[in-house]
Scaffold this motif. Structure first.
Motif: not given
Length: 97
Positions: A21-22, A28-29, A54-57, A62-63
């Protein structure tokens, strides 16, 4: 004559990937999602107006927006394993919003 028109949103979960994650820095997934907004006429979806990825942690929530090329690469990366599947079923069904 009355014409009823509007938009309807669909949310597709394309894959579940393990990324760093940034925001929180945890490996994490992350869910890779595609949001499609379609024009409707008399409540019938006719054609897409916009498509966003989009990706979401799953750890911190966080998106992050990604473009179509990055989404395709991430989806191909996840297709190498069992990512994007849950109990053997693909997660390609849309969530309507």
């Amino acid at each position: 004559m009355v014409i009823i028109f509007g938009t309807k949103g669909y949310l597709y979960q394309l894959a579940i990937l393990t990324l760093v994650c940034g925001r929180c820095g945890n490996p994490a997934a992350h869910t890779l999602r595609k949001r499609v907004t379609k024009f409707t006429l008399f409540f019938v979806p006719l054609f897409p107006i916009s498509t966003k990825y989009q990706t979401q942690c799953t750890f911190c929530g966080a998106e992050q927006k990604v473009d179509a090329e990055q989404a395709e690469r991430l989806q191909a990366q996840g297709a190498g394993g069992q990512a994007g599947q849950y109990n053997g079923q693909s997660q390609q069904q849309p969530y309507q919003s």
